[in-house]
Motif scaffolding. Structure first.
Motif, PDB file in Angstrom:
ATOM      1  N   ASP A  29       0.830  -1.205   0.000  1.00 34.04           N
ATOM      2  CA  ASP A  29       0.000   0.000   0.000  1.00 34.04           C
ATOM      3  C   ASP A  29       0.863   1.254   0.000  1.00 34.04           C
ATOM      4  O   ASP A  29       1.988   1.242   0.494  1.00 34.04           O
ATOM      5  N   ASP A  57       0.225   4.046   1.646  1.00 34.91           N
ATOM      6  CA  ASP A  57      -0.130   4.954   2.741  1.00 34.91           C
ATOM      7  C   ASP A  57       0.685   4.704   4.006  1.00 34.91           C
ATOM      8  O   ASP A  57       0.282   5.111   5.090  1.00 34.91           O
ATOM      9  N   GLN A 107       1.081   2.114   5.721  1.00 36.57           N
ATOM     10  CA  GLN A 107       0.508   1.202   6.719  1.00 36.57           C
ATOM     11  C   GLN A 107       1.219  -0.151   6.743  1.00 36.57           C
ATOM     12  O   GLN A 107       1.123  -0.882   7.714  1.00 36.57           O
ATOM     13  N   ARG A 150      -2.981   4.823   9.667  1.00 36.91           N
ATOM     14  CA  ARG A 150      -2.771   5.718   8.537  1.00 36.91           C
ATOM     15  C   ARG A 150      -2.456   7.119   9.065  1.00 36.91           C
ATOM     16  O   ARG A 150      -3.135   7.611   9.971  1.00 36.91           O
TER      17      ARG A 150
END
Ligand code: GDD
Ligand code: MN
Length: 379
Positions: free
Chosen positions: A107, A109, A111, A222
């Motif tokens: 991902d 972001d 995370q 996040r």
């Protein structure tokens, strides 16, 4: 004469492809791109790597952040897709855009725990494995700070996915994994590409069981931007499961269309009984109203769920609804016609009724798919 500026200093045969490519799907992650690349630089020091951002033309111009980095960092690449949306297809196309023998998906972001990447790579290099999965559900892995609601949803979805997979995978919904490119090459024509669950898609599409290892990691909260996971994603997940189980025999959209139709019967009966019992309406009036309401219900629900990629919006809803109702009215008369014909001959009310429903269903599905939702995909 000087060589053109864009030519690399080395000769072409001195170049070698990166060993691992990290594919990062993004949608509105501009605030995370620089930080992610810095984290990858640190985590993958000593490895020949590259990152491919696959950005679906984000309104916040995530692609521009990636391109800015590409100006000075050859490890950073970006594929900007226009008029398309979808996490799974973004991952597939990103993986197909590299020559690296090991493909990671992660991902954008922050995370996922990038410090696990060298470990995942080492496992693939050293062992007889096809796939290494970053798992939140094995010993040492965790969901981090998830709400109890999301934890519950995730558990149920995981249990469902495990049934479909019949593979010993604790976290089939993970979006963090690394595989050998031959694995992708073997499954690429079978992938459904629906929704969020690309790992599940790959594992379920493999003709032979994959050799998998799980590596625990802790899912981080996040920091910037928003999650894109919503109810639509959950529905897409169910469609993916349907596609991976009965999809070889029945188109997934038909399964969805039929399921919505089933709910529509409930709506029909609710309206009918309310008008009859609550308002003392005449039967013909109540039945007509129930038909109209349940058709509208079917239209709007199919428009958002079954045809979410071709969803009609604004003024286009009006002709769409009218065409849908006209097609379904014909479908209903085909239903009644076939059922009455069979009943007259056969005398079995249940069999005749069901046959009528099946004919009506196929009619409605095929005609509305051509007349109402034939347009091009929405972004
Ligand atoms: N290109 C592209 N297109 N990228 C997308 C899209 C899209 O339509 N939708 C989401 N993304 C990107 C996001 O920008 C992010 O980098 C990544 O995909 C994951 O999206 P999130 O919206 O952050 O998902 P999440 O954190 O809720 O879900 C994560 O955890 C799930 C496990 O429960 C993802 O890793 C899921 O794949 C995973 O199943
Ligand atoms: Mn996320």
């Amino acid at each position: 004469m000087n060589a053109p500026a864009h030519q690399p200093a080395t000769t072409s045969h001195a170049w070698s492809a990166p060993e691992v490519c990290v594919v990062v799907p993004t949608f509105n992650e501009s605030a995370n791109v620089h930080a992610l690349v810095a984290q990858l630089e640190a985590a993958l020091a000593g490895v020949a790597w590259e990152v491919v951002f696959v950005d679906d033309d984000s309104p916040d111009h995530t692609f521009a952040q990636a391109w800015q980095l590409s100006q000075t960092n050859p490890r950073v690449r970006c594929l900007r897709r226009v008029g398309r949306r979808g996490l799974a297809t973004a991952c597939i196309e990103g993986m197909l855009a590299t020559a690296a023998p090991y493909l990671a998906v992660m991902d954008g972001d922050l995370q996922h725990d990038e410090t696990r990447l060298p470990l995942m790579l080492q496992a693939l290099r050293d062992q007889d494995l096809d796939l290494v999965v970053g798992s939140r559900y094995t010993e040492g892995g965790s969901l981090g700070q998830w709400s109890s609601d999301r934890i519950r949803t995730s558990r149920v979805a995981t249990a469902l996915a495990q049934r479909v997979l019949r593979a010993p995978l604790h976290d089939p919904m993970s979006g963090f994994f690394m595989l050998r490119r031959e694995v992708l090459d073997r499954v690429v024509h079978r992938l459904s590409g629906m929704g969020f669950k690309i790992l599940l898609d790959i594992v379920a599409s493999s003709p032979t069981p994959l050799r998998i290892q799980e590596v625990p990691f802790e899912f981080r909260p996040r920091q910037a931007g928003q999650s894109k996971l919503d109810e639509r994603v959950i529905y897409e997940f169910l469609l993916l499961l349907a596609d991976k189980t009965v999809g070889r025999f029945v188109p997934t959209r038909l399964v969805s269309f039929a399921a919505v139709g089933g709910l529509g019967v409930g709506v029909h009966l609710a309206v009918l009984s309310t008008l009859l019992a609550g308002f003392g309406a005449a039967f013909a009036v109540a039945q007509t109203a129930a038909v109209v309401v349940s058709m509208m219900f079917n239209f709007f629900v199919n428009n958002t769920l079954t045809y979410q990629d071709k969803k009609l919006t604004g003024w286009a809803l009006i002709p769409g609804l009218l065409k849908f109702m006209a097609a379904c009215a014909l479908g209903a008369s085909a239903n009644v016609g076939v059922a009455s014909y069979l009943y007259a001959d056969w005398g079995n009310w249940l069999g005749s009724g069901l046959a009528g429903i099946v004919v009506g269903l196929f009619w409605n599905y095929s005609v509305t798919s051509m007349l109402v939702w034939s347009g091009r995909n929405r972004a």
